[in-house]
Design a protein around this motif. Structure first.
Motif, mmCIF file in Angstrom:
data_model
loop_
_atom_site.group_PDB
_atom_site.id
_atom_site.type_symbol
_atom_site.label_atom_id
_atom_site.label_comp_id
_atom_site.label_asym_id
_atom_site.label_seq_id
_atom_site.Cartn_x
_atom_site.Cartn_y
_atom_site.Cartn_z
ATOM 1 N N LEU A 1 0.832 -1.194 0.000
ATOM 2 C CA LEU A 1 0.000 0.000 0.000
ATOM 3 C C LEU A 1 0.872 1.251 0.000
ATOM 4 O O LEU A 1 1.949 1.262 0.583
ATOM 5 C CB LEU A 1 -0.911 0.020 1.233
ATOM 6 N N GLY B 1 -3.120 4.459 1.064
ATOM 7 C CA GLY B 1 -3.775 3.196 1.389
ATOM 8 C C GLY B 1 -4.281 2.444 0.171
ATOM 9 O O GLY B 1 -5.097 1.531 0.293
ATOM 10 N N THR B 2 -3.761 2.789 -1.028
ATOM 11 C CA THR B 2 -4.190 2.056 -2.231
ATOM 12 C C THR B 2 -3.001 1.272 -2.805
ATOM 13 O O THR B 2 -1.842 1.530 -2.468
ATOM 14 C CB THR B 2 -4.763 3.000 -3.313
ATOM 15 N N THR B 3 -3.327 0.310 -3.676
ATOM 16 C CA THR B 3 -2.292 -0.576 -4.240
ATOM 17 C C THR B 3 -1.670 0.058 -5.475
ATOM 18 O O THR B 3 -2.126 1.113 -5.944
ATOM 19 C CB THR B 3 -2.899 -1.927 -4.660
ATOM 20 N N TYR C 1 6.020 2.854 -1.635
ATOM 21 C CA TYR C 1 5.667 1.536 -1.106
ATOM 22 C C TYR C 1 6.813 0.999 -0.263
ATOM 23 O O TYR C 1 7.954 1.198 -0.629
ATOM 24 C CB TYR C 1 5.359 0.564 -2.249
ATOM 25 N N CYS C 2 6.549 0.294 0.812
ATOM 26 C CA CYS C 2 5.249 -0.173 1.226
ATOM 27 C C CYS C 2 4.885 0.486 2.569
ATOM 28 O O CYS C 2 5.701 0.501 3.485
ATOM 29 C CB CYS C 2 5.289 -1.692 1.350
ATOM 30 N N CYS D 1 1.973 -0.501 4.146
ATOM 31 C CA CYS D 1 0.852 -1.320 4.629
ATOM 32 C C CYS D 1 0.896 -1.356 6.162
ATOM 33 O O CYS D 1 1.881 -0.932 6.773
ATOM 34 C CB CYS D 1 0.921 -2.728 4.034
ATOM 35 N N ARG E 1 -2.140 6.837 8.302
ATOM 36 C CA ARG E 1 -1.157 6.275 7.359
ATOM 37 C C ARG E 1 -0.350 7.363 6.654
ATOM 38 O O ARG E 1 0.860 7.268 6.505
ATOM 39 C CB ARG E 1 -1.877 5.387 6.336
#
Ligand code: ZN
Length: 534
Positions: free
Chosen positions: A144, A148-150, A212-213, A215, A267
């Motif tokens: 993420l 918060g997106t891929t 990234y990352c 997550c 985040r």
């Protein structure tokens, strides 16, 4: 008695002479062996469609490889969309369409071994598709960004969708231990492959290297990785002790580096701190140093973990890796500090493709030699380097007018019928593209050139007024056919031969060619046979 003595002296002398002679000749032979360089290894990356899907087609492919003295076929068995090309029992949901009922990999291994060729099973590591089985079943394994997106939310250029999801290399349990390593293990256990091959063994670098990352797992583990605070007595916070006037010289005084409200930060704020924060309040914004370290460590851990699994198998299976050309730069941009992996990688195949070099073809030749020399140094001669050469990109000059023409045609297609000025501009550009293409094409394939001429003429007629949908489509179709089946000689052998020679100047242990399917389209198999002749 005397004659016996003389005879025995003569016999002894003869014996000594023979021994001296044998020693002499064997030392010559040894010297010759030492002077003789080790045989250059030839590897070839191949995608399943280039190999074929019947035993006969596979045999033909292997025969072709044999004629070109290929020693190792690096066969794609897990693609960049997560699809796999072996009859997996553990991951049947990931098998590529059409490969469940045919033992593609087993057949290729059998045919290759029958010809003395090794098979290296090539898996794309961290890249998956949003439609792939791994992401569908475990969206929580994806990397993420601060939003918060891929990676599927990224764009290539300004508009082109980026249709890949990169998976987090850190999370445990997660993609690495539940999916990727078990896949490698299954291939190595169930097939007599000689080696397994890492690709995309890194973070995404072509779209957003610094995003990234972030997550949940990485955000939770990053502070511990760098030990920015203590887990024991977490409420005790220490300020920097000013023993030295240069603020960063006081780093060792044990200041608490994690913000006091870390747990309450979202985040974006956490990512902002990791990328732009300061280890010492008032010092330089150096926190991202630890972000880059963290990423290198995650990839390295995975490479080590995979090697532990593969090397614990009863049969010896080697491990190779396709890597970017410069491990120092790629450690910063994609977490790929590959020269530090020599304990767990048996063979490196750096992708020294011309697409990763900026200058002219002649500059590429010089830079290819130089960077290959550096790669050999970067790994301190501990592991073999096979210089990776991609045929297609060598022919940038030959392809440019074709690609440009295709792009202008697609733009033309999207234009409104009454936009006369824009249509005229596109028509002019297409005419210029064909003029650029024509001399070489006419020289090597006059027939093809004369097929193109009327199609181009029709599209560019009357300042683009002739570009009816039918005319445009006809030219697009001809361009596509041309691109997928180039006339022999359009890609001249010379460029490939010179590139291989340039790599050889650096004395790498091998040459790896990308890729089998392109060799066929580009009619370069005979050139490779010449280059790799023994
Ligand atoms: Zn992560």
């Amino acid at each position: 008695m005397k004659s016996f003595l003389i005879r025995s002296v003569i016999t002894r002398l003869l014996g000594v002479l023979i021994v001296v002679a044998v020693l002499h000749f064997s030392s010559i032979a040894k010297a010759r062996n030492a002077a003789q360089p080790k045989r250059e290894v030839h590897a070839l990356w191949a995608h399943p469609p280039a190999v074929g899907k019947t035993p006969e087609a596979i045999k033909q492919f292997v025969d072709q490889c044999k004629r070109a003295n290929i020693d190792t076929i690096v066969i794609l068995v897990k693609g960049s969309a997560g699809e796999i090309y072996w009859q997996s029992k553990r991951f049947p949901q990931a098998i590529a369409a059409g490969y469940a009922d045919f033992d593609f990999l087993g057949t290729l291994v059998k045919e290759s071994h029958a010809q003395g060729i090794k098979v290296d099973a090539w898996l794309c590591d961290f890249i998956e598709s949003p439609k792939g089985a791994a992401y569908r079943e475990h969206p929580e394994w994806a990397q993420l960004n601060p939003d918060g997106t891929t990676t599927a939310s990224e764009k290539l250029g300004h508009t082109r969708p980026y249709d890949y999801v990169w998976m987090c290399p850190s999370r445990r349990p997660g993609y690495v231990d539940q999916w990727l390593i078990p896949m490698f293990e299954e291939v190595a256990k169930n097939y007599q492959v000689d080696s397994v091959h890492h690709d995309y063994v890194r973070y995404p670098g072509d779209v957003a290297p610094d995003s990234y990352c972030f997550c949940d797992y990485c955000l939770a583990h990053f502070p511990q990785f760098a030990m920015l605070s203590y887990q024991s007595r977490p409420d005790e916070r220490y300020r920097v002790k000013f023993a030295q006037p240069r603020i960063e010289a006081n780093w060792w005084s044990d200041p608490t580096m994690l913000p006091g409200d870390w747990d309450k930060m979202d985040r974006r704020d956490k990512a902002d701190f990791i990328l732009n924060g300061r280890t010492i309040p008032g010092g330089p914004p150096d926190m991202r140093y630890f972000f880059y370290e963290y990423r290198q460590e995650q990839i390295k851990n995975y490479v080590r973990e995979l090697a532990t699994h593969i090397r614990s198998l009863p049969r010896k299976v080697e491990i190779s890796a396709a890597v970017f050309k410069n491990p120092i730069l790629s450690s910063r941009f994609i977490g790929q500090h590959w020269n530090e992996w020599t304990d767990w990688i048996d063979v490196y195949m750096p992708m020294t493709y011309r697409s990763h070099f900026a200058g002219s073809f002649e500059s590429y030749l010089d830079h290819l030699t130089e960077v290959t020399e550096r790669q050999v140094e970067w790994v301190h001669h501990k592991r073999p380097i096979y210089a990776g050469i991609a045929t297609t990109y060598l022919y940038r000059e030959e392809l440019q007018p074709v690609e440009d023409m295709r792009e202008r045609l697609n733009e033309l297609k999207a234009l409104a019928a009454d936009d006369a000025q824009a249509r005229a501009e596109k028509a002019k550009a297409i005419k210029a593209n064909f003029e650029a293409l024509k001399p070489h094409l006419t020289e090597v394939a006059p027939q093809v050139s004369s097929e193109f001429q009327p199609l181009v003429d029709a599209v560019v007629a009357n300042n683009g007024a002739g570009a009816t949908p039918a005319n445009v489509d006809a030219l697009i179709a001809r361009v596509s056919r041309f691109r997928s089946d180039l006339p022999p000689g359009y890609f001249q052998p010379d460029k490939l031969l010179k590139s291989i020679e340039a790599a050889r100047k650096a004395h790498p242990e091998g040459i790896a060619i990308f890729a089998a399917g392109n060799l066929k389209i580009e009619k370069l198999w005979p050139t490779l046979e010449t280059a790799f002749k023994r």
